[in-house]
Scaffold this motif. Structure first.
Motif, PDB file in Angstrom:
ATOM      1  N   MET A   1     -16.257 -33.832   4.377  1.00 18.74           N
ATOM      2  CA  MET A   1     -14.864 -34.415   3.643  1.00 18.74           C
ATOM      3  C   MET A   1     -15.171 -36.327   3.434  1.00 18.74           C
ATOM      4  N   ILE A   2     -16.668 -36.973   4.214  1.00 21.45           N
ATOM      5  CA  ILE A   2     -16.256 -38.135   4.424  1.00 21.45           C
ATOM      6  C   ILE A   2     -17.291 -38.392   3.203  1.00 21.45           C
ATOM      7  N   PRO A   3     -18.283 -37.250   2.545  1.00 22.00           N
ATOM      8  CA  PRO A   3     -19.132 -37.737   1.819  1.00 22.00           C
ATOM      9  C   PRO A   3     -17.999 -38.098   0.504  1.00 22.00           C
ATOM     10  N   PHE A   4     -16.921 -36.868   0.422  1.00 22.07           N
ATOM     11  CA  PHE A   4     -16.174 -37.375  -1.214  1.00 22.07           C
ATOM     12  C   PHE A   4     -15.705 -37.969  -1.064  1.00 22.07           C
ATOM     13  N   PHE A   5     -14.574 -39.265   0.678  1.00 22.22           N
ATOM     14  CA  PHE A   5     -14.746 -40.529  -0.137  1.00 22.22           C
ATOM     15  C   PHE A   5     -15.504 -41.501   0.029  1.00 22.22           C
ATOM     16  N   TYR A   6     -16.700 -41.407   0.297  1.00 21.55           N
ATOM     17  CA  TYR A   6     -17.129 -42.599  -0.200  1.00 21.55           C
ATOM     18  C   TYR A   6     -17.895 -42.610  -2.209  1.00 21.55           C
ATOM     19  N   VAL A   7     -18.110 -41.247  -2.332  1.00 19.81           N
ATOM     20  CA  VAL A   7     -17.955 -41.303  -3.822  1.00 19.81           C
ATOM     21  C   VAL A   7     -16.981 -41.729  -4.873  1.00 19.81           C
TER      22      VAL A   7
ATOM     23  N   LEU B   1     -14.728 -44.028  -3.608  1.00 19.64           N
ATOM     24  CA  LEU B   1     -14.752 -45.024  -3.538  1.00 19.64           C
ATOM     25  C   LEU B   1     -15.300 -45.554  -4.101  1.00 19.64           C
ATOM     26  N   ILE B   2     -17.080 -45.120  -4.468  1.00 18.85           N
ATOM     27  CA  ILE B   2     -17.895 -46.064  -6.110  1.00 18.85           C
ATOM     28  C   ILE B   2     -17.210 -45.932  -6.182  1.00 18.85           C
TER      29      ILE B   2
ATOM     30  N   ASN C   1     -14.245 -45.677  -8.450  1.00 15.75           N
ATOM     31  CA  ASN C   1     -13.284 -46.638  -8.253  1.00 15.75           C
ATOM     32  C   ASN C   1     -13.644 -48.535  -8.396  1.00 15.75           C
ATOM     33  N   THR C   2     -14.599 -48.639  -8.047  1.00 15.56           N
ATOM     34  CA  THR C   2     -15.273 -49.594  -7.582  1.00 15.56           C
ATOM     35  C   THR C   2     -15.937 -50.076  -8.623  1.00 15.56           C
ATOM     36  N   LEU C   3     -16.481 -49.056  -9.232  1.00 15.79           N
ATOM     37  CA  LEU C   3     -17.116 -48.746 -10.352  1.00 15.79           C
ATOM     38  C   LEU C   3     -16.583 -49.060 -11.765  1.00 15.79           C
ATOM     39  N   GLY C   4     -15.275 -48.460 -11.633  1.00 13.42           N
ATOM     40  CA  GLY C   4     -13.857 -48.921 -12.528  1.00 13.42           C
ATOM     41  C   GLY C   4     -13.668 -49.786 -12.538  1.00 13.42           C
ATOM     42  N   PHE C   5     -13.246 -50.908 -11.523  1.00 12.70           N
ATOM     43  CA  PHE C   5     -12.486 -51.750 -11.527  1.00 12.70           C
ATOM     44  C   PHE C   5     -13.557 -52.219 -12.002  1.00 12.70           C
ATOM     45  N   LEU C   6     -14.757 -52.348 -12.028  1.00 10.38           N
ATOM     46  CA  LEU C   6     -15.557 -53.699 -12.383  1.00 10.38           C
ATOM     47  C   LEU C   6     -15.950 -53.786 -13.852  1.00 10.38           C
ATOM     48  N   VAL C   7     -16.252 -52.394 -13.891  1.00 14.41           N
ATOM     49  CA  VAL C   7     -16.372 -52.725 -15.927  1.00 14.41           C
ATOM     50  C   VAL C   7     -15.444 -52.722 -15.884  1.00 14.41           C
ATOM     51  N   MET C   8     -14.174 -52.542 -15.774  1.00 18.28           N
ATOM     52  CA  MET C   8     -12.547 -52.901 -16.104  1.00 18.28           C
ATOM     53  C   MET C   8     -12.863 -54.519 -16.576  1.00 18.28           C
ATOM     54  N   ALA C   9     -12.979 -55.012 -15.197  1.00 22.33           N
ATOM     55  CA  ALA C   9     -12.968 -56.447 -15.054  1.00 22.33           C
ATOM     56  C   ALA C   9     -13.947 -57.246 -15.803  1.00 22.33           C
ATOM     57  N   TYR C  10     -14.988 -56.491 -16.242  1.00 22.69           N
ATOM     58  CA  TYR C  10     -16.719 -57.120 -17.321  1.00 22.69           C
ATOM     59  C   TYR C  10     -16.048 -56.769 -18.512  1.00 22.69           C
TER      60      TYR C  10
ATOM     61  N   GLY D   1     -12.746 -40.111 -12.126  1.00 26.15           N
ATOM     62  CA  GLY D   1     -11.915 -39.881 -10.791  1.00 26.15           C
ATOM     63  C   GLY D   1     -12.006 -41.408 -10.309  1.00 26.15           C
ATOM     64  N   GLY D   2     -12.158 -42.539 -11.614  1.00 27.42           N
ATOM     65  CA  GLY D   2     -12.376 -43.832 -11.252  1.00 27.42           C
ATOM     66  C   GLY D   2     -10.763 -44.200 -11.585  1.00 27.42           C
TER      67      GLY D   2
END
Length: 95
Positions: free
Chosen positions: A1-7, A9-10, A12-21, A45-46
């Motif tokens: 379950m923990i690896p799913f959380f990290y995926v 998180l990554i 969604n962080t990527l989605g946030f950063l790409v949209m900001a960029y 998933g982002g």
């Protein structure tokens, strides 16, 4: 379950950063990131990161065609999660 959380998180962080960029590129009149790329990040998933970025940076919030696709993806994701929960596929998978 923990690896799913990290995926999650990554992505969604990527989605946030790409949209900001993309917003940065738009403000500086430079070549933009395609909507197909932005929506693909949402689809995989982002959703939360991209949506949060849209609200914070006020990016793509006035473009109706993008918003319709964005909300259609959210609806699709909700349906998928509903059916996964409803039919609890874990019981049907045997290892």
């Amino acid at each position: 379950m923990i690896p799913f959380f990290y995926v999650f998180l990554i992505i969604n962080t990527l989605g946030f950063l790409v949209m900001a960029y993309d917003k940065y590129l738009a403000k500086n009149h430079k070549r933009r990131i395609s909507e197909k790329t932005l929506l693909t990040l949402v689809l995989i998933g982002g959703t939360l990161g991209s949506g949060l970025s849209m609200l914070i940076f006020r990016h793509k919030t006035a473009k109706r065609s993008y918003l319709l696709k964005f909300w259609a993806i959210i609806l699709l994701q909700m349906l998928v999660f509903y059916f996964l929960y409803r039919y609890d596929i874990r019981e049907k998978i045997t290892l």
